[in-house]
Design an enzyme around this catalytic site. Structure first.
Site, PDB file in Angstrom:
ATOM      1  CD  GLU A 134      25.950  45.966  34.247  1.00 33.08           C
ATOM      2  OE1 GLU A 134      27.012  45.955  34.883  1.00 33.08           O
ATOM      3  OE2 GLU A 134      25.135  45.013  34.277  1.00 33.08           O
ATOM      4  CD  GLU A 138      30.589  41.019  40.963  1.00 33.44           C
ATOM      5  OE1 GLU A 138      29.874  41.890  40.412  1.00 33.44           O
ATOM      6  OE2 GLU A 138      31.635  40.578  40.487  1.00 33.44           O
ATOM      7  CE  LYS A 192      27.769  28.399  32.115  1.00 34.51           C
ATOM      8  NZ  LYS A 192      28.384  29.068  30.924  1.00 34.51           N
ATOM      9  CB  CYS A 242      30.160  44.076  37.612  1.00 36.11           C
ATOM     10  SG  CYS A 242      29.984  42.508  36.749  1.00 36.11           S
TER      11      CYS A 242
END
Length: 510
Positions: free
Chosen positions: A418, A287, A213, A321
């Site tokens: 983040e 991850e 997906k 990331c």
């Protein structure tokens, strides 16, 4: 007399032309040098009005007839309608993947599997321009990055794992590697095709089949990859692509007949996936997010370090990331580094992702754009000093100026959380131990960097930073032969390299 001499010197200085190559010249932003527009033609690209699900080797309409709209973030105009998979669609995709695994893929000669994967790699290369343009239109990243980084790396991962397909006995000496079965894979919107390659290539090389997906805002290159699978003659059901939002991903994670979950995305969603898989025998790799520290010591090559910082935080609009979003600079050089960073930021061009001059493209979506602006406001409210480049922004589209914050502390949310945008925070340290302590004072542990002229310092500091990847005097360097992954809230497991094979096999004694 002195005043007259000063007047003469000033007049002479005005007459002398600016020499950008002079080592003492300060960057001149009002000079005669201008960039002409260099737009990438979209003539090589065909984007359909509507895209269906790819299940069992064919494109089919979603069971409930639901569609989403993919938006070009640079123009805010719709690109295409994308099918939204619901429960029955996911069931059909997993059923097709299971059938292909049992009847075709797992029993196929390993060398033949390698040939299919190699063929996919070559086809990505052959259609690289098309993939690069679509990646920039759908995701907002500069065409230079799509063309020179994303697509070549995606092809390289397929080439690399094609080579492993018939050599697994060398990867796991003394043990027999067997595929797990059906792998459910969920990828993010920041590197759509590259993240697909990270997951699909090792899964196929080890004999598994896939239900993937893509992110709802960047599904187009995954659907174009589905066309490659069909055109390459890949057996039906080996790769299935179901588009949709978070609910579609949840259906894949919780399907009883899925043997492995691979997810790249936010830490928040990663925790939900871990809870869902608790008590099951499914393998999984995650991850997740990051808040990468970049440590610059006084003996570092400063111009190189500044260029590295620009790449670390402004590459792909900061949608990375492992972005180096926290700069830790030794006190003695802090003012110089900040000045050099500001000067360099003024040279960055923010604008049309399809212009080859563009350094920073469009923020991926309106939702992410709003989130970044909320953090900018929060940083100011917390007492940090904000600096943004003075560049002009396009009137339409989701654009953000490159930003840095100074006068921040460990407790500031812009330092701890983040942001996933072109926003850098700057802190100082005195000793190496203090720098290491600040670098590790975070819930994340994905990647970081060390900048110094001393090799011994690189090893000492790098070994004490609790990150899955530590770059030395560089940043954002990737290779399919090298593993990638993090610690703490940055994930579990590794992707890439030999390590990337482990999550897709069960190992038995020979």
């Amino acid at each position: 007399m002195a005043d007259e001499q000063q007047t003469v010197d000033e007049a002479k200085q005005k007459e002398e032309p600016y020499k950008p190559s002079a080592p003492t010249s300060k960057l001149n932003f009002d000079g005669p040098w201008k960039y002409d527009e260099a737009p990438q033609s979209t003539g090589a690209v065909e984007i359909k009005d509507q895209y269906e699900l790819f299940i069992g080797g064919t494109f089919r309409e979603p069971e409930k007839g639901r569609y989403m709209t993919s938006i070009n973030p640079a123009t805010e105009e719709p690109l295409a309608s994308i099918a939204e998979a619901t429960q029955q669609d996911v069931v059909e995709a997993v059923r097709a993947a299971r059938k292909a695994f049992e009847k075709r893929w797992s029993v196929l000669e390993a060398s033949e599997r390698g040939k299919y994967i190699f063929r996919l790699a070559r086809m990505i290369q052959e259609r690289s321009r098309e993939f690069a343009i679509i990646e920039s239109m759908d995701g907002g990243k500069p065409i230079r990055e799509s063309r020179d980084v994303d697509i070549p790396l995606a092809a390289a991962h397929f080439f690399y794992y094609a080579g492993w397909a018939d050599k697994l006995e060398y990867a796991f000496p003394g043990r027999k590697a067997e595929p797990l079965g059906v792998a459910g894979q969920i990828i993010p919107w920041n590197f759509p095709l590259l993240m697909l390659a990270w997951k699909v290539a090792p899964a196929l090389a080890t004999g598994n089949t896939v239900v993937l997906k893509p992110a709802e805002t960047t599904s187009l290159t995954a659907l174009k990859f589905a066309e490659l699978c069909r055109d390459a003659g890949l057996p039906e059901g080996v790769v299935n692509i179901v588009t949709g939002a978070g609910q579609t991903g949840s259906l894949i994670v919780n399907h009883e007949d899925v043997d492995k979950i691979a997810f790249t995305g936010s830490t928040k969603v990663g925790k939900v996936i871990m809870e869902s898989l608790a008590g099951t025998d499914k393998k999984y790799t995650l991850e997740l997010g990051g808040k990468g520290p970049n440590i610059i010591f006084e003996d570092a090559p400063l111009d190189q370090a500044v260029e590295g910082m620009i790449n670390a935080i402004f590459f792909n609009q900061g949608h990375v990331c492992c972005a180096g979003s926290r700069l830790l600079v030794q006190e003695g050089i802090a003012d110089r580094v900040v000045r050099k960073l500001r000067d360099r930021m003024e040279t960055l061009i923010v604008g049309d992702p399809l212009d080859k001059n563009t350094d920073i493209g469009a923020i991926n979506s309106e939702q992410q754009y709003n989130k970044i602006n909320e953090y900018l406001e929060l940083g100011v409210q917390e007492g940090a000093e904000l600096y943004q480049s003075s560049c002009d922004l396009p009137e339409k589209g989701y654009y953000c100026r490159p930003t840095l914050f100074t006068n921040v502390g460990q407790a500031n949310r812009i330092v701890r959380e983040e942001i996933f945008g072109p926003v850098l925070t700057i802190q100082t340290f005195r000793t190496a131990d203090e720098g290491i302590e600040k670098a590790n004072n975070t819930p994340y542990g994905l990647a970081g960097g060390v900048w110094t002229d001393k090799g011994s310092k690189i090893f000492k500091v790098g070994s004490k930073i609790r990150n899955g990847v530590v770059w030395a005097n560089t940043y954002n360097q990737f290779d399919p032969t090298s593993p990638f992954g993090g610690y703490k809230e940055s994930g579990k497991g590794r992707e890439g390299g030999l390590h990337g094979l482990y999550p897709y096999v069960k190992l038995n004694p020979q």
